[in-house]
Each structure stands twice: as structure tokens, then as C-alpha cells.
Design an enzyme around this catalytic site. Structure first.
Site, PDB file in Angstrom:
ATOM      1  N   LYS A 162       0.860  -1.185   0.000  1.00  0.00           N
ATOM      2  CA  LYS A 162       0.000   0.000   0.000  1.00  0.00           C
ATOM      3  C   LYS A 162       0.900   1.239   0.000  1.00  0.00           C
ATOM      4  CE  LYS A 162      -3.877   1.804   2.837  1.00  0.00           C
ATOM      5  NZ  LYS A 162      -4.678   1.535   4.056  1.00  0.00           N
ATOM      6  N   SER A 209      -9.670   1.295   2.975  1.00  0.00           N
ATOM      7  CA  SER A 209      -8.816   2.099   2.146  1.00  0.00           C
ATOM      8  C   SER A 209      -7.723   1.323   1.415  1.00  0.00           C
ATOM      9  CB  SER A 209      -8.181   3.190   3.005  1.00  0.00           C
ATOM     10  OG  SER A 209      -7.280   2.627   3.935  1.00  0.00           O
ATOM     11  N   SER A 234      -9.799  -1.073   7.168  1.00  0.00           N
ATOM     12  CA  SER A 234      -9.190  -0.914   5.840  1.00  0.00           C
ATOM     13  C   SER A 234      -8.411  -2.102   5.290  1.00  0.00           C
ATOM     14  CB  SER A 234      -8.282   0.301   5.831  1.00  0.00           C
ATOM     15  OG  SER A 234      -9.066   1.449   5.647  1.00  0.00           O
TER      16      SER A 234
HETATM   17  N1  GLN Z   1     -13.295   3.410   6.377  1.00  0.00           N
HETATM   18  C1  GLN Z   1     -12.714   3.854   7.586  1.00  0.00           C
HETATM   19  C2  GLN Z   1     -12.377   5.334   7.492  1.00  0.00           C
HETATM   20  O1  GLN Z   1     -12.675   5.883   6.503  1.00  0.00           O
HETATM   21  C3  GLN Z   1     -11.508   3.027   7.939  1.00  0.00           C
HETATM   22  C4  GLN Z   1     -10.292   3.435   7.232  1.00  0.00           C
HETATM   23  C5  GLN Z   1      -9.085   2.659   7.668  1.00  0.00           C
HETATM   24  O2  GLN Z   1      -9.180   1.619   8.302  1.00  0.00           O
HETATM   25  N2  GLN Z   1      -7.935   3.211   7.336  1.00  0.00           N
HETATM   26  O3  GLN Z   1     -11.832   5.898   8.374  1.00  0.00           O
END
Ligand code: GLN
Length: 495
Positions: free
Chosen positions: A84, A159, A183
Site C-alpha cells: 500500500k 482504504s 481498511s
Molecule cells: N473506512 C474507515 C475510514 O474511513 C476506515 C479506514 C481505515 O481503516 N484506514 O476511516
């Protein structure tokens, strides 16, 4: 693509390691196959932001030289994987999916990158993600969306969307992601791969671009539970440069894999399967997975996590509050973008941040700054922290009666691109089953449990464990994986 390259890329990471060990294949061959697959498919998928082909080939040749000397370093030696774009990589552009880091080339590697390289892994490149890991669909990337290899009109989740899509599309044998509120687990579920969010503190965050520091954790996305265990084995453990990393010895994850489900007590939270908004097809597959555990000799016990319904609210206060502080460092002075032509320092800060951040980070900076401001701190941040304690107590109580908690990862299968993009609240609600794990600092595993009955998209089962009990999650996950038929190749990118 020739069938041999195709078959090679269908191997699991662990099976590829076996083939490399037996010299049935070289790392250079498999790296070329992966790079070829990226070239052939990634204009459609959009998983990669940077491909480091030359570096990958050089690393592959070094791995082959070690193999020729009989000095392979272990399971990951010569195995092509990807990262990532939130992990700092020395000499390789790192953007966190944001314009504000355009042109930033880190001077050092993240701890997990060092560990993977020390294990001989071949790094194919950097993967697409929501800007600063804020999002559940990868649509918040400043560099364009990533698409789901099962159906290109749908999101891969977020994400870590690029990480899940690359693994599902057979572009890489595994990937690293980060999980602050789901994420790793949500994109894994949406793309039909295995995602592991370890206990907070299990993996070093040194060199990982910070989003919400009390929740962020690094973990693997891979095609099988065993692959995921092999990757976590390589990156877990204490690192003196991250004071929140745990000194607890790292368990032998792979040794525990084949323990089976017999005798396991699986907690089924009453609040989860009855949650509003849970798709009936998703619920059906999850129930079938639970029934499969019973067939294997596990016992289902009903547990209650009464504070689940406050999870989203608490998460969407704490994460933006911490983000507003972490993102303060992007000011045009030290990294990446700087807006030219400003008349003074303050103007330069403001214009750089206005141009560099997308809508979601801006929204969170505003929410977070507000929640932390004098007079509001007690009403918002402090209360959210109290909910966090209550959630942790819910889980402590549940784990008196069971060894793992099981349920859905997300309320639906992967939704369509654009479906929720203009409605932040609808997007936030996709995280209802994942955020509590981060708030309570527990480990969580997401693994495929079949295809949705009518939508032909993968459904994920989520298993949560006691702090530092990743071993039980791998064991339970592997048991189910062995029991269920494997998913077919994702059809969205077949020629
Ligand atoms: N979808 C969640 C957010 O937008 C989790 C994101 C994540 O785990 N980085 O914060």
C-alpha cells in the site's frame, strides 16, 4: 498470457515458496510473470500507483543467486509482493493517495519494508488507496479509483483497495495494508481474499504514514490463510522505533494453522446478525459459515456486544481528531507539494493545504479540530474514549464465553463505484462491523465464505480474537478455508 505464467500466478504464496525451494521455478520467472500480469490488467484494475519493475527484477535475481547457493532466506525469499502506498520506501515515491505528497521520495524505509526485504521478498510496487487511508471504497484516492477484479463497475473496498485488488487479480502473491477502522478487512472481503488486522502493537508503525495513531495497524492481504500467516510472521514483533510496538514474543503462526475447529467456542454477537442494513444474502453466507463450524465440531455460543451501536460515532470522532493532529505536518515546507506564488508563510500553508488535500481529509481535519477544541473536548473526544472502554469491556465479557467472535465483515458485498461517493455518512456506515475491533485493539481476520447468492460477489466472514491471539484466528480461519470450496478466479478481468 501463456498458461504456464497463468498457472504460476495461481499458486498460493506458500506453494510458490515450495516451488522456489525445489527449484521448479525461479524468482526471476515468477517476477516477470507478475509484472506481465500487471501490464496486461492494471489499466483496467488501477491497483498500482508505482511499479518498480527494475528493482523487482534485481531483487529476484539476488533471490535466485541465494537459491543457487542453497541459502534461501525462508518462505518469502524471491516471492513478489506489493505495498500500500502508505509505507515509506527509500528512493520510491510514496503518496498515501494524496496530492499533498506528490513528488515526495522518502529517505528511509518503513520497519515492515526493511523486514520484508530482509526476508528476501521482491517488491513489485506501491498500491492505490484512499487518501491518507480515509475511506471504504478507494474512491478518495487523488490518483483515480481502483476497481474490483470481480466486477469492474464496483469498488474493491478501502482504504487498502489496491492491496486487495492486486492480490485478487493475481498481480502479487500478497500485499501489506493498514487497518484503522476496517481498511484491511473490508477490501479483503469485497475482493474475496484474506485480510488480517493484527492486535494493536503487534506490528511496528515506524515509517507508516500516520492516520489515527491509537488505531492504525499494519497487516497482510493474501489469497490464503496460510499465506497471510507467513506474511505476518515476517513483519510482527517489537521495534524500538515504535514505542507502541509490543515486546511480547511473536507466536509461531504457521505451526498453529492446521489445529482444526474442534472444540473452539465461536461467539455470535446477537447485535450483529440482526443489525439494520445487513444484506440478507450476506447474512445467509455468514450463517452457513457458522453452521460449517458446528459441523467441524466447534460450538456456537450467543454473546452480546451491546455497545456496538456506538462504535461508528466513537470511531468517527476519535479517528478525525487524531488525523487532524497527524495531518498538521503537511504544510508545504517539509514534504511534497508546495503551492508557488504565495505572498507569505501563512498564505503558503493555507494555499498548499487547500490544493493538496482532497475533500475527505479536509472534512476530517475540520471535524477533528472542532472535536478537540476547548469547551468541546469533554463532550466529544473524552466521551468517545469512554465508549472505547465500554466496547473493550463488551469484548472482555464475550471472550469469557468464547474463543473467537464471528460475524460479517461488511453489511453488503462490494457496492458500485459512485454509489456512496457523495454521501459520507452512508460510506461511514459500511464500517459498522469493523471499527469496534480497532477501538478495542483486538486482532481481526477477514476471509471469504462464498459468493453472494444473487450478486455473484465474494462475502467475507470476520473473526475477532483476544488481544495477541492471532494464532486462534489463523487456526479457525484455516479450518473454514479447508471446509469450503475455493473461490473461482475473479471474472471481471478474464480476457
Ligand atoms: N473506512 C474507515 C475510514 O474511513 C476506515 C479506514 C481505515 O481503516 N484506514 O476511516
Amino acid at each position: 498470457m501463456s498458461t504456464t505464467a497463468r498457472d504460476l500466478l495461481d499458486l498460493s504464496l506458500v506453494d510458490l515458496a515450495g516451488a522456489l525451494d525445489a527449484k521448479r521455478v525461479s524468482s526471476r520467472e515468477v517476477t516477470d510473470a507478475a509484472l506481465g500480469r500487471i501490464t496486461a490488467t492494471d489499466t483496467r484494475v488501477g491497483a498500482f500507483l508505482t511499479v518498480t519493475a527494475e528493482r523487482a527484477r534485481a531483487q529476484a535475481e539476488a533471490a535466485d543467486a541465494r537459491a543457487a547457493r542453497g541459502a534461501r532466506l525462508g518462505a518469502l525469499d524471491g516471492v513478489p509482493i506489493a505495498l500500500k502506498d502508505i509505507f515509506l520506501t527509500k528512493g520510491v515515491a510514496t503518496t498515501a493517495g494524496s496530492r499533498i505528497l506528490e513528488g515526495f521520495v522518502p529517505p528511509y524505509d518503513a520497519a515492515v519494508v526493511e523486514r520484508l526485504e530482509a526476508a528476501g521478498a521482491v517488491l513489485l510496487g506501491k498500491l492505490n488507496m484512499d487518501e491518507f487511508a480515509m475511506g471504504s471504497s478507494n474512491e478518495n484516492s487523488a490518483y483515480g479509483p481502483c476497481r474490483n477484479p470481480w466486477d469492474l463497475s464496483r469498488t474493491p473496498g478501502g482504504s487498502s483497495g489496491g492491496s486487495a485488488a492486486a492480490v485478487a487479480a493475481r498481480q502479487a502473491f500478497g500485499a501489506l495494508g493498514t487497518d484503522t477502522g476496517g481498511s484491511i478487512r473490508e477490501p479483503a472481503a469485497f475482493c474475496g481474499v484474506v485480510g488480517m488486522k493484527p492486535t494493536y502493537g503487534r506490528v511496528s508503525r515506524y515509517g507508516v504514514i500516520a492516520f489515527a495513531s491509537s488505531l492504525d495497524q499494519v497487516g497482510p492481504l493474501a489469497r490464503t490463510v496460510g499465506d497471510s500467516a507467513a506474511l505476518l510472521q515476517a513483519i510482527a514483533g517489537r521495534d524500538d522505533r515504535d514505542m507502541t510496538s509490543s515486546a511480547r514474543p511473536v507466536d509461531d503462526y504457521r505451526a498453529a494453522l492446521e489445529g482444526g475447529a474442534k472444540g473452539l467456542r465461536i461467539g455470535v454477537p446477537r447485535e450483529w446478525l440482526e443489525a439494520e442494513g445487513l444484506d440478507a444474502g450476506v447474512a445467509r453466507r455468514v450463517r452457513e459459515a457458522l453452521a460449517a463450524y458446528e459441523t467441524m465440531g466447534a460450538r456456537l455460543v450467543e454473546v452480546s456486544l451491546p455497545h456496538t451501536r456506538y462504535g461508528i460515532a466513537a470511531y468517527y470522532l476519535i479517528a478525525p481528531a487524531e488525523a487532524s493532529s497527524n495531518l498538521a505536518r503537511y504544510d508545504g515546507v517539509r514534504y511534497g507539494l508546495r503551492k508557488p506564488g504565495a505572498r507569505g508563510l501563512k498564505e503558503m500553508y493555507a494555499e498548499t493545504r487547500d490544493e493538496g488535500f482532497g475533500a475527505e481529509p479536509k472534512r476530517r481535519i475540520m471535524l477533528g479540530t472542532y472535536a478537540l477544541s476547548a469547551g468541546y473536548y469533554d463532550a466529544y473526544y473524552l466521551r468517545a474514549q469512554k465508549v472505547r472502554t465500554l466496547l473493550r469491556r463488551d469484548f472482555d465479557r464475550a471472550f469469557e464465553a468464547c474463543d473467537v467472535v464471528a460475524g460479517p465483515v461488511a453489511p453488503t458485498v462490494a457496492f458500485r463505484l459512485g454509489e456512496k461517493a457523495s454521501d459520507p455518512l452512508a460510506m461511514y456506515l459500511a464500517d459498522v462491523f469493523t471499527v469496534t475491533c480497532n477501538l478495542a485493539a483486538l486482532p481481526g481476520l477477514s476471509l471469504p465464505c462464498g459468493l453472494h447468492p444473487t450478486e455473484a460477489m465474494p462475502v467475507g466472514l470476520q473473526l475477532l480474537g483476544r488481544p495477541f491471539d492471532e494464532v486462534t484466528l489463523f487456526r479457525a480461519g484455516r479450518a473454514l478455508e479447508r471446509e469450503l470450496p475455493p473461490l473461482p478466479r475473479p471474472p471481471g478481468i478474464e480476457p
